[in-house]
Design a protein around this motif. Structure first.
Motif, PDB file in Angstrom:
ATOM      1  N   ILE A 240      -1.832  -2.612   8.080  1.00 20.43           N
ATOM      2  CA  ILE A 240      -2.013  -4.017   7.713  1.00 20.43           C
ATOM      3  C   ILE A 240      -3.322  -4.577   8.239  1.00 20.43           C
ATOM      4  CG2 ILE A 240      -1.075  -6.342   8.063  1.00 20.43           C
ATOM      5  CD1 ILE A 240       1.720  -5.066   8.121  1.00 20.43           C
ATOM      6  N   ALA A 241      -3.619  -4.324   9.517  1.00 18.62           N
ATOM      7  CA  ALA A 241      -4.814  -4.903  10.153  1.00 18.62           C
ATOM      8  C   ALA A 241      -5.331  -3.919  11.193  1.00 18.62           C
ATOM      9  CB  ALA A 241      -4.478  -6.247  10.803  1.00 18.62           C
ATOM     10  N   PRO A 242      -6.183  -2.985  10.781  1.00 19.39           N
ATOM     11  CA  PRO A 242      -6.664  -1.945  11.700  1.00 19.39           C
ATOM     12  C   PRO A 242      -7.318  -2.536  12.952  1.00 19.39           C
ATOM     13  CG  PRO A 242      -7.272  -1.422   9.432  1.00 19.39           C
ATOM     14  CD  PRO A 242      -6.717  -2.814   9.414  1.00 19.39           C
ATOM     15  N   GLY A 243      -6.996  -1.934  14.099  1.00 22.85           N
ATOM     16  CA  GLY A 243      -7.621  -2.323  15.353  1.00 22.85           C
ATOM     17  C   GLY A 243      -6.978  -3.489  16.064  1.00 22.85           C
TER      18      GLY A 243
ATOM     19  N   VAL B  59       3.243 -27.246  -1.925  1.00 18.65           N
ATOM     20  CA  VAL B  59       3.484 -26.056  -1.108  1.00 18.65           C
ATOM     21  C   VAL B  59       2.186 -25.262  -1.039  1.00 18.65           C
ATOM     22  CG1 VAL B  59       4.717 -23.853  -1.004  1.00 18.65           C
ATOM     23  CG2 VAL B  59       5.940 -25.942  -1.627  1.00 18.65           C
ATOM     24  N   HIS B  60       1.749 -24.954   0.167  1.00 21.09           N
ATOM     25  CA  HIS B  60       0.457 -24.274   0.272  1.00 21.09           C
ATOM     26  C   HIS B  60       0.486 -23.056   1.184  1.00 21.09           C
ATOM     27  CE1 HIS B  60      -0.314 -25.873   4.358  1.00 21.09           C
ATOM     28  NE2 HIS B  60       0.302 -26.951   3.927  1.00 21.09           N
ATOM     29  N   ARG B  61       1.643 -22.701   1.713  1.00 17.00           N
ATOM     30  CA  ARG B  61       1.698 -21.513   2.561  1.00 17.00           C
ATOM     31  C   ARG B  61       3.094 -20.908   2.470  1.00 17.00           C
ATOM     32  NH1 ARG B  61      -1.006 -22.442   8.215  1.00 17.00           N
ATOM     33  NH2 ARG B  61      -2.835 -22.602   6.867  1.00 17.00           N
ATOM     34  N   VAL B  62       3.167 -19.675   1.966  1.00 18.14           N
ATOM     35  CA  VAL B  62       4.429 -18.952   1.833  1.00 18.14           C
ATOM     36  C   VAL B  62       4.242 -17.569   2.448  1.00 18.14           C
ATOM     37  CG1 VAL B  62       6.144 -18.025   0.233  1.00 18.14           C
ATOM     38  CG2 VAL B  62       5.000 -20.188  -0.296  1.00 18.14           C
ATOM     39  N   ALA B  63       5.199 -17.151   3.268  1.00 16.99           N
ATOM     40  CA  ALA B  63       5.096 -15.844   3.910  1.00 16.99           C
ATOM     41  C   ALA B  63       6.474 -15.200   3.965  1.00 16.99           C
ATOM     42  CB  ALA B  63       4.520 -15.977   5.320  1.00 16.99           C
ATOM     43  N   VAL B  64       6.494 -13.874   3.869  1.00 14.89           N
ATOM     44  CA  VAL B  64       7.734 -13.109   3.960  1.00 14.89           C
ATOM     45  C   VAL B  64       7.777 -12.397   5.302  1.00 14.89           C
ATOM     46  CG1 VAL B  64       9.145 -11.286   2.950  1.00 14.89           C
ATOM     47  CG2 VAL B  64       7.797 -12.782   1.471  1.00 14.89           C
ATOM     48  N   HIS B  65       8.925 -12.483   5.975  1.00 14.85           N
ATOM     49  CA  HIS B  65       9.150 -11.788   7.238  1.00 14.85           C
ATOM     50  C   HIS B  65      10.003 -10.558   6.948  1.00 14.85           C
ATOM     51  CE1 HIS B  65       8.122 -15.310  10.065  1.00 14.85           C
ATOM     52  NE2 HIS B  65       7.767 -15.652   8.836  1.00 14.85           N
ATOM     53  N   TRP B  66       9.525  -9.401   7.408  1.00 19.28           N
ATOM     54  CA  TRP B  66      10.193  -8.123   7.159  1.00 19.28           C
ATOM     55  C   TRP B  66      10.729  -7.566   8.464  1.00 19.28           C
ATOM     56  CZ3 TRP B  66       9.850  -6.483   2.000  1.00 19.28           C
ATOM     57  CH2 TRP B  66       8.851  -7.110   1.227  1.00 19.28           C
ATOM     58  N   LEU B  67      12.007  -7.172   8.473  1.00 21.35           N
ATOM     59  CA  LEU B  67      12.605  -6.542   9.646  1.00 21.35           C
ATOM     60  C   LEU B  67      12.357  -5.040   9.561  1.00 21.35           C
ATOM     61  CD1 LEU B  67      14.379  -6.840  12.198  1.00 21.35           C
ATOM     62  CD2 LEU B  67      16.357  -6.390  10.715  1.00 21.35           C
ATOM     63  N   LEU B  68      11.657  -4.533  10.554  1.00 21.07           N
ATOM     64  CA  LEU B  68      11.288  -3.121  10.559  1.00 21.07           C
ATOM     65  C   LEU B  68      12.509  -2.262  10.891  1.00 21.07           C
ATOM     66  CD1 LEU B  68       8.614  -1.526  10.191  1.00 21.07           C
ATOM     67  CD2 LEU B  68       8.470  -1.418  12.690  1.00 21.07           C
ATOM     68  N   SER B  69      12.610  -1.122  10.220  1.00 23.80           N
ATOM     69  CA  SER B  69      13.671  -0.163  10.523  1.00 23.80           C
ATOM     70  C   SER B  69      13.571   0.278  11.983  1.00 23.80           C
ATOM     71  CB  SER B  69      13.546   1.057   9.611  1.00 23.80           C
ATOM     72  OG  SER B  69      14.330   2.129  10.075  1.00 23.80           O
ATOM     73  N   ARG B  70      14.721   0.559  12.586  1.00 17.41           N
ATOM     74  CA  ARG B  70      14.730   0.990  13.982  1.00 17.41           C
ATOM     75  C   ARG B  70      13.931   2.269  14.204  1.00 17.41           C
ATOM     76  NH1 ARG B  70      18.497  -1.690  17.084  1.00 17.41           N
ATOM     77  NH2 ARG B  70      20.110  -2.862  15.947  1.00 17.41           N
ATOM     78  N   HIS B  71      13.800   3.080  13.170  1.00 13.78           N
ATOM     79  CA  HIS B  71      13.147   4.380  13.326  1.00 13.78           C
ATOM     80  C   HIS B  71      11.710   4.392  12.800  1.00 13.78           C
ATOM     81  CE1 HIS B  71      17.107   5.807  14.393  1.00 13.78           C
ATOM     82  NE2 HIS B  71      17.601   5.382  13.235  1.00 13.78           N
ATOM     83  N   ALA B  72      11.248   3.286  12.277  1.00 15.82           N
ATOM     84  CA  ALA B  72       9.880   3.235  11.754  1.00 15.82           C
ATOM     85  C   ALA B  72       8.906   2.899  12.889  1.00 15.82           C
ATOM     86  CB  ALA B  72       9.779   2.195  10.652  1.00 15.82           C
ATOM     87  N   PRO B  73       7.781   3.604  12.986  1.00 17.45           N
ATOM     88  CA  PRO B  73       6.811   3.337  14.060  1.00 17.45           C
ATOM     89  C   PRO B  73       6.029   2.048  13.785  1.00 17.45           C
ATOM     90  CG  PRO B  73       6.024   5.086  12.625  1.00 17.45           C
ATOM     91  CD  PRO B  73       7.401   4.762  12.164  1.00 17.45           C
ATOM     92  N   PRO B  74       6.149   1.038  14.624  1.00 21.45           N
ATOM     93  CA  PRO B  74       5.458  -0.227  14.361  1.00 21.45           C
ATOM     94  C   PRO B  74       3.934  -0.100  14.409  1.00 21.45           C
ATOM     95  CG  PRO B  74       6.444  -0.237  16.555  1.00 21.45           C
ATOM     96  CD  PRO B  74       6.958   0.974  15.858  1.00 21.45           C
ATOM     97  N   GLU B  75       3.424   0.758  15.271  1.00 18.72           N
ATOM     98  CA  GLU B  75       1.967   0.872  15.391  1.00 18.72           C
ATOM     99  C   GLU B  75       1.341   1.363  14.093  1.00 18.72           C
ATOM    100  OE1 GLU B  75      -1.433   2.897  18.276  1.00 18.72           O
ATOM    101  OE2 GLU B  75       0.698   3.284  18.649  1.00 18.72           O
ATOM    102  N   SER B  76       1.981   2.333  13.434  1.00 21.21           N
ATOM    103  CA  SER B  76       1.433   2.857  12.185  1.00 21.21           C
ATOM    104  C   SER B  76       1.356   1.781  11.112  1.00 21.21           C
ATOM    105  CB  SER B  76       2.284   4.029  11.694  1.00 21.21           C
ATOM    106  OG  SER B  76       2.273   5.088  12.619  1.00 21.21           O
ATOM    107  N   LEU B  77       2.417   0.979  11.013  1.00 18.39           N
ATOM    108  CA  LEU B  77       2.415  -0.096  10.031  1.00 18.39           C
ATOM    109  C   LEU B  77       1.373  -1.140  10.376  1.00 18.39           C
ATOM    110  CD1 LEU B  77       3.597  -1.447   7.545  1.00 18.39           C
ATOM    111  CD2 LEU B  77       5.405  -2.411   8.988  1.00 18.39           C
ATOM    112  N   ALA B  78       1.246  -1.467  11.657  1.00 14.58           N
ATOM    113  CA  ALA B  78       0.256  -2.458  12.081  1.00 14.58           C
ATOM    114  C   ALA B  78      -1.162  -2.015  11.733  1.00 14.58           C
ATOM    115  CB  ALA B  78       0.379  -2.702  13.585  1.00 14.58           C
ATOM    116  N   GLU B  79      -1.448  -0.734  11.928  1.00 12.19           N
ATOM    117  CA  GLU B  79      -2.792  -0.232  11.622  1.00 12.19           C
ATOM    118  C   GLU B  79      -3.069  -0.253  10.125  1.00 12.19           C
ATOM    119  OE1 GLU B  79      -5.407   0.652  13.656  1.00 12.19           O
ATOM    120  OE2 GLU B  79      -4.122  -0.383  15.089  1.00 12.19           O
TER     121      GLU B  79
END
Length: 306
Positions: A188-191, A166-186
């Motif tokens: 994790i990976a700015p820009g 096994v060489h690649r493991v990733a977790v998928h997170w379901l964002l809350s309906r009220h959480a701003p996705p752009e803020s979280l994206a910035e």
């Protein structure tokens, strides 16, 4: 409406498998198991078809293989050593105490990965189950990237292996309906967010404002920094000629197989009832480097007979 094998046969023929299409479709269909749970991601269908951009036409299929991962159900679809590593890795995972999406095999001829459901009623229970299969390094990494409970909750875990382990493991997170996705994206990976929205803009009139969001966090340090997001807003778009054109526009913009993608959408659309949504989800990955290169994966959910 076609049955699973008939749909997979036509998809394999479209992807250029020729005389090998029939036996391949039969093997894939045999591994597929229907379930009673559903989500906005797949609408209860036991198979999903996907197309990547950039890249050439390729037969990419997701199969629901049962409530729990069972190595025997996918023998012949995954190389024996790879299957052995997957089975050993997933064996300690406790059974979910809820009606879940089950285990999925995402298959191409060159690569295979397994998704397991983490939609437990309690995020803490989901994470506790996940801890049972992770290495010490992966658990440490999970603690570093674990998203706040009010922002997101575990959705699924993706595991990829080859004949070495096994060489690649990733977790998928379901964002809350009220959480701003752009803020979280910035965070994790700015820009990278603006580049992801440029890609999604080929499918949605107001990208970033509709649908549910899934953020993906790799648990392997060498997997490279990037923004990985999925969005289900495409489900809300009517299944008409404009949606068909949008599939081609996205593929052309990112160097994907335009004709193949549109033909695949038409194949699924032609076999579905009027109210069914074939085009449901788009995943995007933007590299967090100077290139900010974008990759997209479209998921088609065919309506098939059980």
């Amino acid at each position: 409406m076609w049955d699973v094998e008939a749909l997979l046969l036509r998809t394999a023929l479209l992807a250029g498998y020729g005389r090998d299409a029939q036996p391949l479709a039969r093997r894939l269909a045999r591994a597929t198991a229907a379930g009673s749970a559903r989500s906005c991601f797949e609408a209860g269908t036991p198979i999903q078809l996907s197309v990547d951009a950039p890249g050439p036409p390729a037969f990419r299929v997701g199969l629901r293989v049962g409530e729990r991962f069972d190595a025997q159900s996918i023998e012949g679809l995954v190389p024996p050593r790879t299957l052995e590593h997957l089975a050993r890795f997933l064996e300690p995972l406790p059974a979910a105490e809820h009606r879940g999406l089950g285990a999925w095999l995402f298959w191409t001829e060159a690569r295979q990965s397994v998704f397991v459901d983490l939609r437990d009623p309690s995020p803490e229970v989901a994470l506790a189950r996940l801890h049972r299969i992770l290495s010490r390094e992966q658990r440490q990494r999970l603690e570093q990237v674990c998203l706040p409970a009010l922002t997101a909750r575990p959705w699924s875990c993706r595991i990829e292996a080859d004949d070495t382990g096994v060489h690649r493991v990733a977790v998928h997170w379901l964002l809350s309906r009220h959480a701003p996705p752009e803020s979280l994206a910035e965070t994790i990976a700015p820009g990278c967010w603006v580049h992801a929205m440029q890609g999604l803009g080929h499918l949605l009139r107001w990208p970033g404002r509709s649908g549910r969001w899934v953020f993906v966090t790799p648990l392997d340090e060498d997997d490279g920094r990037a923004l990985r997001v999925g969005n289900s807003g495409w489900t809300l778009v009517p299944e008409d000629e404009a949606k068909h054109r949008a599939v081609g526009d996205l593929m052309s913009a990112l160097g994907g197989p335009r004709d193949y993608a549109q033909a695949l959408w038409s194949l699924c659309r032609g076999a579905a009832s009027p109210q069914w949504r074939v085009g449901r989800t788009c995943e995007l990955m933007v590299k967090a480097d100077e290139t900010k290169s974008v990759r997209a994966r479209l998921f088609f959910s065919p309506e098939v007979a059980g």
